[in-house]
Design a protein around this motif. Structure first.
Motif, mmCIF file in Angstrom:
data_model
loop_
_atom_site.group_PDB
_atom_site.id
_atom_site.type_symbol
_atom_site.label_atom_id
_atom_site.label_comp_id
_atom_site.label_asym_id
_atom_site.label_seq_id
_atom_site.Cartn_x
_atom_site.Cartn_y
_atom_site.Cartn_z
ATOM 1 N N SER A 188 0.802 -1.061 0.042
ATOM 2 C CA SER A 188 0.002 0.148 0.039
ATOM 3 C C SER A 188 0.875 1.230 -0.024
ATOM 4 O O SER A 188 1.915 1.391 0.473
ATOM 5 N N PRO A 189 0.246 2.397 -0.412
ATOM 6 C CA PRO A 189 1.171 3.551 -0.515
ATOM 7 C C PRO A 189 1.693 4.353 0.891
ATOM 8 O O PRO A 189 0.767 3.951 1.814
ATOM 9 N N GLU A 230 1.828 6.270 3.818
ATOM 10 C CA GLU A 230 1.238 7.618 4.374
ATOM 11 C C GLU A 230 1.674 7.661 5.770
ATOM 12 O O GLU A 230 0.590 7.683 6.809
ATOM 13 N N ALA A 253 -3.833 5.047 3.260
ATOM 14 C CA ALA A 253 -4.083 6.173 2.409
ATOM 15 C C ALA A 253 -5.668 6.588 2.354
ATOM 16 O O ALA A 253 -6.457 5.655 1.942
ATOM 17 N N PHE A 254 -5.918 7.651 2.576
ATOM 18 C CA PHE A 254 -7.333 8.167 2.676
ATOM 19 C C PHE A 254 -7.948 8.791 1.368
ATOM 20 O O PHE A 254 -9.162 9.009 1.108
ATOM 21 N N GLU A 255 -7.126 9.121 0.273
ATOM 22 C CA GLU A 255 -7.640 9.858 -0.922
ATOM 23 C C GLU A 255 -6.607 9.311 -2.059
ATOM 24 O O GLU A 255 -5.446 8.840 -1.696
ATOM 25 N N ASP A 256 -6.982 9.320 -3.316
ATOM 26 C CA ASP A 256 -6.300 9.387 -4.428
ATOM 27 C C ASP A 256 -5.019 10.089 -4.299
ATOM 28 O O ASP A 256 -5.013 11.290 -3.885
ATOM 29 N N ALA A 257 -3.712 9.703 -4.774
ATOM 30 C CA ALA A 257 -2.539 10.686 -4.993
ATOM 31 C C ALA A 257 -2.672 11.413 -5.983
ATOM 32 O O ALA A 257 -1.735 12.319 -5.895
ATOM 33 N N ARG A 258 -3.486 11.352 -6.873
ATOM 34 C CA ARG A 258 -3.293 12.245 -8.054
ATOM 35 C C ARG A 258 -4.192 13.569 -7.784
ATOM 36 O O ARG A 258 -5.272 13.947 -8.282
ATOM 37 N N LEU A 259 -3.264 14.438 -6.834
ATOM 38 C CA LEU A 259 -3.847 15.550 -6.286
ATOM 39 C C LEU A 259 -3.865 16.604 -7.609
ATOM 40 O O LEU A 259 -2.904 16.538 -8.395
#
Lengths: 118, 341
Positions: A40-41, A43, A48-54
């Protein structure tokens, strides 16, 4: 002429081979025991609680555009710099006019705040 | 068939003669870094593996080779594996045009300086690709910061190189060195002093070293773009970074400190006394000076804030370099001796 560049091509190939070879070699000899938690990514230990493609700050985009402008101008300067001794005063002054236009643009973007980060 | 292969084998042999010392230098530069920073901070640094800890880099390499390489589920696997290769390949390939001595160069091409500029700027792709492919917030933030920073300092570096080209009349690195012959005061560091400083600072920023290591920023985004990498993939980033540092030092020595030229040239007595020293030795010594300064900077300065980094790059280094283009242009028109005759 191009034969001078052949060793460079070989060197790039060997550079890629060093990187790729290390990864493949490690893949063969290193342990490989994946599990869901490990993969898992990262953090700081939390899921991780949201997508990393911010969405990212538009200023990065601005910097990229300014970079393209200035890098192109550097590219214009390079051939001029190499023959500067041969083209004399006229060649020198022509490029200084170009540099002046460049500086005016630079001052404009400075005053517009394109270079500010706060 | 065999006759056609012989030149290729000969080229590969020459490449290995460059590559293996470079890789050993990279390994022992990491050791030197830990020792030097250790002594600067009144510690002794690594001293357990082998005599004086000299086995440390080898132990590190073996350890990283045997560690698992994690491929996160959220990542884009192909790009994730390609990124470390892109980090290391250009940093090694750039050595093809560095003149180690008079005629000691693998590819004596005319566009040598342009090749260096082109291939070192490929490094930013590895940062962007790894940050994007990791699909992790820290990696993404680190990649964005690093890309903007590297790109900004590349402009300052590009302008600095233009000034060197103006002074040297050639993009061939060997020609640039020969143009500086005539002794210590003829080297470009003196007439191009502001540009020399701009180039070196840009070099520190290009390689994401302290005090410009916003891309890694251990205390806020843990390791930036390579946070998701482990094992040998991490080692590839590490090797690539250190290979580019040594490369920047070698290029600085070539452009501003006369490459392989002896510092005693033109001094009666000393010149003859040191005539037996091969050019390679001078080149290596000059490179070491800059490599040590890199470590010294790292041990001395605190990390910049991001807006400070951008301000230094855009508002100080670029104007200085642009002004010096005009100054050197005028100096060339006026034929100021001894550099611009």
């Amino acid at each position: 002429m191009l034969t001078n560049y052949f060793p460079i091509l070989v060197f790039i190939a060997i550079g890629i081979a060093v990187g790729g070879g290390l990864i493949i070699f490690s893949r063969l000899i290193a342990p490989n025991k994946p599990n869901a938690e490990k993969l898992s990514p990262y953090e700081c230990g939390f899921p991780a609680f949201e997508d990393a493609r911010l969405p990212f700050d538009v200023r990065y985009y601005l910097v990229a555009i300014l970079f393209i402008l200035f890098d192109l101008e550097t590219a214009f300067f390079v051939p001029w710099a190499v023959v500067l001794h041969k083209i004399g005063l006229y060649g020198f002054l022509s490029m200084m006019v170009f540099l002046l236009i460049l500086v005016v643009g630079f001052i404009y973007e400075w005053k517009k705040g394109a270079l500010e980060w706060e | 068939m065999l006759n056609e292969l012989i030149p290729l084998i000969w080229i590969i042999a020459k490449i290995l003669v460059i590559l293996i010392p470079v890789l050993i230098a990279v390994a022992y530069y990491t050791y030197a870094e830990r020792k030097v920073i250790g002594y600067i901070q009144v510690r002794i640094g690594p001293n357990r593996v082998g005599v004086f800890g000299l086995g440390q880099p080898i132990a590190d390499a073996v350890k990283l080779l045997f560690k698992e390489m994690i491929l996160p589920t959220a990542s884009n696997p192909i790009l994730f594996v390609i990124a470390p290769v892109i980090a290391i390949a250009p940093a090694l390939a750039a050595w093809a045009v560095i003149p180690f001595g008079d005629g000691l160069v693998l590819a004596n091409i005319n566009a040598g300086l342009l090749y260096i500029l082109a291939i070192t700027s490929l490094g930013v792709y590895s940062v962007l690709i790894s940050g994007w492919a990791s699909n992790s917030k820290y990696a993404f933030l680190g990649a964005m910061r690093s890309a903007a920073q590297v790109v900004s300092y590349e402009i300052a570096m590009g302008f600095a190189l233009v000034v060197v080209l103006m002074a040297a009349d050639s993009t061939n690195l060997s020609q640039i060195v020969l143009h500086q012959s005539g002794g210590f005061w003829h080297w470009f560091w003196l007439p191009l002093l502001p540009v020399f400083v701009v180039f070196f600072i840009s070099g520190v920023a290009e390689t994401n070293r302290l005090p410009f290591d916003m891309a890694e920023g251990e205390s806020e985004i843990v390791a930036g773009f390579h946070v998701e990498y482990s094992g040998i993939a991490f080692a590839c980033f590490f090797l690539g970074e250190y290979a580019s540092i040594i490369l920047i030092c070698a290029v600085t020595a070539t452009l501003f400190l006369g490459g392989w030229l002896s510092p005693f040239q033109g001094i009666p007595g000393l010149e003859q006394a040191f005539a037996f020293v091969p050019g390679l030795v001078w080149f290596v010594l000059k490179t070491w000076v800059f490599m040590f300064i890199f470590l010294w900077i790292r041990a001395t300065f605190p990390r910049y804030r991001y807006d400070q980094i951008m301000r230094l790059g855009w508002k100080i280094l670029i104007p200085v370099a642009v002004v010096w283009i005009a100054v050197i242009g005028i100096a060339i028109q006026l034929h100021i001796p001894p550099w611009f005759t």
